[in-house]
Scaffold this motif. Structure first.
Motif, PDB file in Angstrom:
ATOM      1  N   ILE A 285       0.909  -1.036   0.050  1.00  0.00           N
ATOM      2  CA  ILE A 285       0.028   0.039  -0.076  1.00  0.00           C
ATOM      3  C   ILE A 285       1.026   1.133   0.071  1.00  0.00           C
ATOM      4  O   ILE A 285       1.593   1.423   1.034  1.00  0.00           O
ATOM      5  N   LEU A 286       0.862   1.996  -0.975  1.00  0.00           N
ATOM      6  CA  LEU A 286       1.671   3.292  -1.014  1.00  0.00           C
ATOM      7  C   LEU A 286       1.065   4.563  -1.462  1.00  0.00           C
ATOM      8  O   LEU A 286      -0.345   4.348  -1.988  1.00  0.00           O
ATOM      9  N   PRO A 287       1.410   5.570  -1.084  1.00  0.00           N
ATOM     10  CA  PRO A 287       0.489   6.782  -1.459  1.00  0.00           C
ATOM     11  C   PRO A 287       0.529   6.991  -3.066  1.00  0.00           C
ATOM     12  O   PRO A 287       1.329   6.616  -3.845  1.00  0.00           O
ATOM     13  N   ASP A 288      -0.546   7.713  -3.502  1.00  0.00           N
ATOM     14  CA  ASP A 288      -0.596   7.862  -4.916  1.00  0.00           C
ATOM     15  C   ASP A 288       0.334   8.658  -5.368  1.00  0.00           C
ATOM     16  O   ASP A 288       0.801   8.283  -6.709  1.00  0.00           O
ATOM     17  N   ALA A 289       0.971   9.594  -4.676  1.00  0.00           N
ATOM     18  CA  ALA A 289       2.000  10.399  -5.197  1.00  0.00           C
ATOM     19  C   ALA A 289       3.220   9.474  -5.474  1.00  0.00           C
ATOM     20  O   ALA A 289       3.899   9.877  -6.597  1.00  0.00           O
ATOM     21  N   VAL A 290       3.453   8.615  -4.640  1.00  0.00           N
ATOM     22  CA  VAL A 290       4.496   7.536  -4.789  1.00  0.00           C
ATOM     23  C   VAL A 290       4.450   6.863  -6.190  1.00  0.00           C
ATOM     24  O   VAL A 290       5.346   6.708  -6.992  1.00  0.00           O
ATOM     25  N   LEU A 291       3.292   6.449  -6.426  1.00  0.00           N
ATOM     26  CA  LEU A 291       2.826   5.565  -7.245  1.00  0.00           C
ATOM     27  C   LEU A 291       2.892   6.344  -8.527  1.00  0.00           C
ATOM     28  O   LEU A 291       3.366   5.613  -9.531  1.00  0.00           O
ATOM     29  N   GLU A 292       2.422   7.467  -8.672  1.00  0.00           N
ATOM     30  CA  GLU A 292       2.731   8.247  -9.868  1.00  0.00           C
ATOM     31  C   GLU A 292       4.063   8.325 -10.217  1.00  0.00           C
ATOM     32  O   GLU A 292       4.377   8.463 -11.375  1.00  0.00           O
ATOM     33  N   GLY A 334      11.809   3.889  -1.600  1.00  0.00           N
ATOM     34  CA  GLY A 334      12.435   4.904  -0.724  1.00  0.00           C
ATOM     35  C   GLY A 334      12.797   6.161  -1.199  1.00  0.00           C
ATOM     36  O   GLY A 334      12.602   6.925  -0.302  1.00  0.00           O
ATOM     37  N   ARG A 335      13.266   6.485  -2.194  1.00  0.00           N
ATOM     38  CA  ARG A 335      13.394   7.745  -2.688  1.00  0.00           C
ATOM     39  C   ARG A 335      12.338   8.679  -2.660  1.00  0.00           C
ATOM     40  O   ARG A 335      12.045   9.562  -2.200  1.00  0.00           O
ATOM     41  N   LEU A 336      11.260   7.825  -3.221  1.00  0.00           N
ATOM     42  CA  LEU A 336       9.627   8.630  -3.410  1.00  0.00           C
ATOM     43  C   LEU A 336       9.169   8.849  -2.007  1.00  0.00           C
ATOM     44  O   LEU A 336       8.440   9.830  -1.829  1.00  0.00           O
ATOM     45  N   THR A 337       9.258   7.834  -1.200  1.00  0.00           N
ATOM     46  CA  THR A 337       8.583   7.707   0.056  1.00  0.00           C
ATOM     47  C   THR A 337       9.210   9.035   0.814  1.00  0.00           C
ATOM     48  O   THR A 337       8.598   9.665   1.646  1.00  0.00           O
ATOM     49  N   ALA A 338      10.338   9.186   0.818  1.00  0.00           N
ATOM     50  CA  ALA A 338      10.965  10.346   1.506  1.00  0.00           C
ATOM     51  C   ALA A 338      10.674  11.697   1.075  1.00  0.00           C
ATOM     52  O   ALA A 338      10.489  12.497   1.793  1.00  0.00           O
ATOM     53  N   ARG A 339      10.429  11.880  -0.290  1.00  0.00           N
ATOM     54  CA  ARG A 339       9.740  12.821  -0.609  1.00  0.00           C
ATOM     55  C   ARG A 339       8.356  13.285  -0.498  1.00  0.00           C
ATOM     56  O   ARG A 339       7.783  14.387  -0.547  1.00  0.00           O
ATOM     57  N   HIS A 340       7.659  12.478  -0.039  1.00  0.00           N
ATOM     58  CA  HIS A 340       6.202  12.445   0.334  1.00  0.00           C
ATOM     59  C   HIS A 340       5.891  12.010   1.804  1.00  0.00           C
ATOM     60  O   HIS A 340       5.161  11.039   1.925  1.00  0.00           O
ATOM     61  N   PRO A 341       6.735  12.272   2.760  1.00  0.00           N
ATOM     62  CA  PRO A 341       6.366  12.033   4.213  1.00  0.00           C
ATOM     63  C   PRO A 341       4.944  12.082   4.708  1.00  0.00           C
ATOM     64  O   PRO A 341       4.548  13.057   4.444  1.00  0.00           O
ATOM     65  N   GLY A 342       4.845  11.086   5.395  1.00  0.00           N
ATOM     66  CA  GLY A 342       3.071  11.406   5.988  1.00  0.00           C
ATOM     67  C   GLY A 342       1.861  11.233   5.048  1.00  0.00           C
ATOM     68  O   GLY A 342       0.900  11.267   5.275  1.00  0.00           O
ATOM     69  N   GLU A 343       2.285  11.021   3.787  1.00  0.00           N
ATOM     70  CA  GLU A 343       1.145  10.709   2.788  1.00  0.00           C
ATOM     71  C   GLU A 343       0.786   9.049   2.848  1.00  0.00           C
ATOM     72  O   GLU A 343       1.618   8.305   2.968  1.00  0.00           O
TER      73      GLU A 343
END
Length: 343
Positions: A285-292, A334-343
């Motif tokens: 389960i990932l933030p939509d912003a990360v998936l994009e 890892g890189r994308l989740t770090a850019r979108h913390p808390g999402e």
């Protein structure tokens, strides 16, 4: 673009391609009556510890499911399946188009339990006659030996055939939580198939029939359903190669190990999962912003909406997945989740 959306995006194991090239100009009998098919069937019977089993080779999973189910059931009979079962949602109604209703039962994890079956049917209803399960399921879950034994016992008590779809069977048998073997499947089911299309072959599935009632005239059913390949040796050569040198299990273990690595590393990144899958299909389960962001470099499959900002997706590893590609996927998440913390 690195593809994790499926486990059949590559061609076949190089050893198969080499064997096909080596035998290309040989002349053999057709329709699976060649020596390669006979030797492959013997290898599979030996691996299953089932010397009396009938082994037949078909081209694909949907064709195999339709042929097995249609051969086993009368026109007024249906097949019990989990609501997420492949025959229920992924085969364009192929089984029902052949006149057999899919009797779908609710299941959170893609599995059926012995306690789910109704005690009775009567002549105004479709008569349940077969139980269809997949191992692994569409959600990557597996049956434990105890669970399969319980299903087998209930099926035999109630006169139901037990059919196991093994499209991804190698990946289930190779995962670290598995306690089933091919001999267990031969002992506990009436018929199952060993998937090749998703596990190293160009195409092909090997049907193993244990129940004597289901063996009769099965080749007639294969022919009628368009499954009798004129150049049948192409299937025999592939399965013979897969079952030599423990190849089928070794390449399956490769996919399972990389899926476990993906799961373990994403867990360290505090990623949660839609379902606990021990096999080559993982559902983070990932933030939509990360998936994009991921879609720019990786292909994967959308699975479900979780909340307003998160979705579950499916990543598949396979016999051909390169560890470097898994590492790149992990690093990018890892890189994308770090850019979108808390999402």
């Amino acid at each position: 673009m690195l593809r994790f959306n499926s486990d059949y995006t590559e061609g076949c194991h190089p050893a198969i391609l080499e064997r096909l090239a080596e035998t290309n100009m040989e002349q053999t009998p057709g329709y699976g009556e060649d020596d390669y098919c006979a030797r492959a069937a013997a290898k599979i019977r030996e691996a299953c510890g089932a010397p009396d089993a009938a082994v037949h080779f078909l081209v694909g999973g949907t064709q195999t499911n339709v042929t097995v189910i249609s051969a086993a059931l009368r026109h007024y009979q249906g097949v019990i399946t989990a609501e997420s079962g492949h025959i229920h949602i992924h085969e364009t109604g192929a089984v029902e188009a052949c006149g057999h209703k899919c009797l779908a039962l609710k299941s959170e994890d893609g599995k059926l339990t012995a306690e789910q079956f109704a005690d009775e049917s009567f002549e105004h209803m479709v008569q349940p006659k077969m139980v269809y399960i997949s191992n692994p399921t569409e959600l990557g879950t597996i049956y434990r030996k105890e669970e399969l034994a319980a299903l087998s016992r209930v099926c035999r008590e109630r006169g139901l055939y037990l059919f196991l779809d093994g499209a991804r069977l190698g990946y289930g048998l190779a995962c670290r939580e598995n306690d089933l073997t091919l001999p267990d499947l031969a002992r506990l089911t009436d018929v199952f198939y060993i998937g090749g299309t998703k596990v190293g072959a160009l195409f092909g599935e090997a049907v193993v029939i244990v129940n004597e009632k289901l063996k009769e005239d099965f080749r007639y059913h294969i022919k009628q359903r368009g499954g009798m390949l004129a150049k049948g040796r192409l299937l025999g050569i592939q399965f013979l190669t897969l079952f030599e040198e423990n190849r089928y299990f070794e390449i399956s273990a490769h996919a399972a190990r990389l899926a476990e690595k993906l799961k373990d590393e994403l867990t360290k990144l505090n990623v949660s999962f839609l379902i606990e899958s021990p096999t080559n299909q993982q559902f983070p389960i990932l933030p939509d912003a990360v998936l994009e962001g991921l879609r720019e470099k990786f292909a994967f499959t959308y699975q479900a909406r979780v909340d307003e900002t998160h979705s579950a997706v499916r990543f598949c590893t396979s016999w051909a997945t390169e560890e470097e590609h898994v590492d790149r996927l992990i690093a990018e998440i890892g890189r994308l989740t770090a850019r979108h913390p808390g999402e």
